[in-house]
Scaffold this active site. Structure first.
Site, PDB file in Angstrom:
ATOM      1  N   GLY A   1     -65.176  29.493  48.739  1.00  0.00           N
ATOM      2  CA  GLY A   1     -64.381  30.525  48.092  1.00  0.00           C
ATOM      3  C   GLY A   1     -63.311  30.905  49.091  1.00  0.00           C
ATOM      4  O   GLY A   1     -62.913  30.070  49.901  1.00  0.00           O
ATOM      5  N   GLU A   2     -62.869  32.117  49.071  1.00  0.00           N
ATOM      6  CA  GLU A   2     -61.911  32.563  50.081  1.00  0.00           C
ATOM      7  C   GLU A   2     -62.656  33.415  51.110  1.00  0.00           C
ATOM      8  O   GLU A   2     -63.194  34.462  50.776  1.00  0.00           O
ATOM      9  CB  GLU A   2     -60.778  33.355  49.428  1.00  0.00           C
ATOM     10  N   SER A   3     -62.682  32.947  52.370  1.00  0.00           N
ATOM     11  CA  SER A   3     -63.503  33.634  53.377  1.00  0.00           C
ATOM     12  C   SER A   3     -63.026  35.064  53.612  1.00  0.00           C
ATOM     13  O   SER A   3     -63.837  35.961  53.821  1.00  0.00           O
ATOM     14  CB  SER A   3     -63.546  32.842  54.676  1.00  0.00           C
TER      15      SER A   3
ATOM     16  N   CYS B   1     -67.818  25.289  53.407  1.00  0.00           N
ATOM     17  CA  CYS B   1     -66.395  25.633  53.486  1.00  0.00           C
ATOM     18  C   CYS B   1     -66.183  27.074  53.951  1.00  0.00           C
ATOM     19  O   CYS B   1     -66.350  27.363  55.125  1.00  0.00           O
ATOM     20  CB  CYS B   1     -65.707  25.352  52.148  1.00  0.00           C
TER      21      CYS B   1
ATOM     22  N   ARG C   1     -59.645  27.283  60.531  1.00  0.00           N
ATOM     23  CA  ARG C   1     -59.450  27.449  59.087  1.00  0.00           C
ATOM     24  C   ARG C   1     -58.328  26.547  58.584  1.00  0.00           C
ATOM     25  O   ARG C   1     -57.390  26.261  59.323  1.00  0.00           O
ATOM     26  CB  ARG C   1     -59.102  28.900  58.752  1.00  0.00           C
TER      27      ARG C   1
ATOM     28  N   ILE D   1     -61.465  20.867  50.316  1.00  0.00           N
ATOM     29  CA  ILE D   1     -60.430  21.684  49.680  1.00  0.00           C
ATOM     30  C   ILE D   1     -59.949  22.752  50.654  1.00  0.00           C
ATOM     31  O   ILE D   1     -60.699  23.646  51.020  1.00  0.00           O
ATOM     32  CB  ILE D   1     -60.978  22.331  48.396  1.00  0.00           C
ATOM     33  N   ARG D   2     -58.707  22.604  51.111  1.00  0.00           N
ATOM     34  CA  ARG D   2     -58.180  23.522  52.133  1.00  0.00           C
ATOM     35  C   ARG D   2     -59.273  23.765  53.179  1.00  0.00           C
ATOM     36  O   ARG D   2     -59.544  24.903  53.581  1.00  0.00           O
ATOM     37  CB  ARG D   2     -57.757  24.851  51.490  1.00  0.00           C
TER      38      ARG D   2
ATOM     39  N   HIS E   1     -67.501  20.280  50.031  1.00  0.00           N
ATOM     40  CA  HIS E   1     -68.198  20.964  48.938  1.00  0.00           C
ATOM     41  C   HIS E   1     -69.202  20.050  48.238  1.00  0.00           C
ATOM     42  O   HIS E   1     -68.860  19.421  47.235  1.00  0.00           O
ATOM     43  CB  HIS E   1     -67.188  21.437  47.896  1.00  0.00           C
TER      44      HIS E   1
ATOM     45  N   GLU F   1     -71.479  20.834  46.355  1.00  0.00           N
ATOM     46  CA  GLU F   1     -71.816  21.390  45.030  1.00  0.00           C
ATOM     47  C   GLU F   1     -70.868  20.917  43.938  1.00  0.00           C
ATOM     48  O   GLU F   1     -71.139  21.101  42.763  1.00  0.00           O
ATOM     49  CB  GLU F   1     -71.847  22.925  45.099  1.00  0.00           C
TER      50      GLU F   1
END
Lengths: 199, 295
Positions: A49-51, A81, A108, A136-137, A172, A174
């Site tokens: 997600g977004e940390s 991630c 990051r 992803i990023r 990821h 998942e």
């Protein structure tokens, strides 16, 4: 023995996908939205997600100390991630870090912005070969202490690692139907559950 | 080692990571930082928020790259930007600049009234608006990696977003309950690609995330959209047109995370000051309805 119960921190991010892979790996899955729920589970997944967003919400709901205590009790935590960033002791370019449970230094968005996001097949030690890893990023691990076991690298960069009861991946697992990484974590949790029960 | 860029999984996965979050419209670095600090999962960099685009009239285009760059340099969360419907070059320019997601958006004046962008050709992922399952499936067919309701942007009125979310959800339920024999006719009536519908029927859900957008003006609006099945929320004019953007932004983020915690939403809604004024939809002339742009 009752079924192993694994929580997925459900403040933001790819929660449903982790829940599905936990269930596919034979464990019971539960979405954690309140810190009290941590008492009911044997292991925890910090999803992607977004940390920065997750950290805001962790602070807002007073999750921080409860998460650290959960780890210090010896209960396994798997960070993917953004979850890996939350686990790291140090973050490149930042004076502060988050839970600081794993002796790793991470960078990051280390592979670049979204247009540089990619898929690659990796061999993950103790997990399996030809693992389709979705980045992803994504971050990667820049430095790891000696007792951190490197499980996978991509172009020489550490992208999966384990230190005792902590597991992390920059990619990821998942997002695909390959549940080998989740199964590996479920096994870690089962082992810790029996070890903690005999203490 | 084989490395694949811009795959469906990578493009759709990026949107999966935004789930349960709020994406905020910002027009400069300062607003972007406020949004990031409040817990936004991404920001949408643009020259004017929809309410101001509406007020200004004229042709609305892709933002000045200086603004997009300024925002990209200010925050570490993903940055999205809008291109006009069908404007292949605006989209390519944004991709070349390295924005993380492109919104092919009806908020801007369409560049093409017949064709949307063929989004499969791009490495950067796209989000597009939809009012029903047919429109959703067409955009997926063109390669959109994320959807959002169109709603009615810049009005601060949630009614259209509710209509669009309910319509998509209800048509998905109908599709799932249908015999496979009926799908082709359903596809014909919706103007939807058959294969996309079959895939939705098989999996029981859309293959991409679907956010709410177009009229979210309060924390309760955001929670309402989550309850109706949105995967997350875009807030355009709502935040920086409110009296206290910082407090407002945080409240919307929290209400989105805990959308079923009514006590909390009540608490969050206290003393927020005025939300944006808002526009009653029936007072909008048909040509001023942005949702009618695109097809």
């Amino acid at each position: 023995m009752t079924k192993t119960k694994i929580g997925i921190l459900g403040l933001q991010g790819a929660v449903r996908e982790h829940l599905q892979s936990v269930i596919a790996s034979g464990a019971e899955g539960v979405v954690i939205k309140q810190k009290e729920q941590l008492d009911e589970i044997d292991g925890l997944i910090l999803p992607g997600g977004e940390s920065t967003t997750m950290r805001r919400l962790i602070d807002k709901y007073d999750f921080f100390d409860a998460l650290v205590a959960f780890g210090k009790k010896g209960k396994p935590i798997f960070g993917t991630c953004a979850g890996l960033i939350l686990l790291a002791k140090n973050i490149v370019g930042s004076d502060s870090a988050h839970l600081q449970l794993m002796d790793i230094k991470v960078e990051r968005n280390a592979f670049g912005r979204q247009i540089a996001s990619f898929e690659a097949d990796l061999n993950v030690k103790d997990v399996g070969e030809g693992f389709n890893a979705v980045f992803i990023r994504a971050p990667y691990v820049v430095e790891a202490s000696d007792d951190v076991d490197v499980l996978a690298t991509y172009n020489g960069k550490i992208v999966a690692a384990r230190q005792n009861h902590y597991l992390c991946s920059a990619f990821h697992p998942e997002l695909t139907d390959d549940h080998r990484m989740a199964s590996y974590f479920v096994k870690m949790v089962e082992e810790s559950k029996s070890a903690l029960a005999t203490q | 080692m084989m490395t694949n860029l811009g795959t469906d999984r990578v493009k759709r996965g990026m949107a999966e990571m935004q789930k349960g979050g709020v994406i905020m419209d910002v027009v400069n670095a300062e607003q972007a930082k406020i949004a990031e600090e409040a817990g936004a999962v991404a920001v949408m960099a643009l020259e004017r928020v929809p309410a101001d685009i509406r007020a200004a009239g004229g042709v609305a285009r892709m933002a000045d790259p200086t603004i997009v760059e300024e925002v990209m340099n200010a925050v570490s969360i993903p940055v999205m930007a809008k291109a006009r419907i069908g404007h292949i070059v605006e989209a390519r320019v944004l991709e070349a600049m390295g924005v993380d997601y492109i919104d092919e958006s009806e908020v801007l004046t369409p560049a093409d009234e017949v064709y949307h962008i063929n989004k499969r050709e791009y490495t950067v992922p796209f989000v597009c608006g939809c009012r029903d399952l047919g429109e959703a499936a067409r955009r997926i067919g063109e390669g959109s990696s994320m959807l959002r309701t169109k709603g009615e942007p810049g009005t601060g009125n949630i009614v259209e977003a509710v209509r669009h979310m309910r319509e998509v959800q209800s048509q998905i339920r109908k599709l799932i309950g249908m015999s496979e024999d009926e799908v082709m006719t359903f596809a014909k009536n919706l103007g939807a690609p058959y294969d996309v519908l079959l895939d939705i029927k098989k999996n029981g859900r859309l293959p991409v995330v679907n956010f709410a957008a177009g009229g979210v003006a309060t924390p309760a609006d955001a929670a309402l959209m989550m309850q109706l099945g949105a995967d997350g929320v875009f807030v355009g004019s709502g935040i920086f047109k409110s009296d206290n953007p910082e407090k407002f932004a945080k409240a919307v983020v929290e209400a989105t995370t805990h959308y079923e915690d009514y006590e909390l939403i009540g608490k969050l809604s206290k003393g927020l000051g005025n939300a944006m004024k808002g526009i009653e939809i029936s007072t909008l002339a048909p040509e001023n309805r942005m949702q009618e742009r695109g097809w």
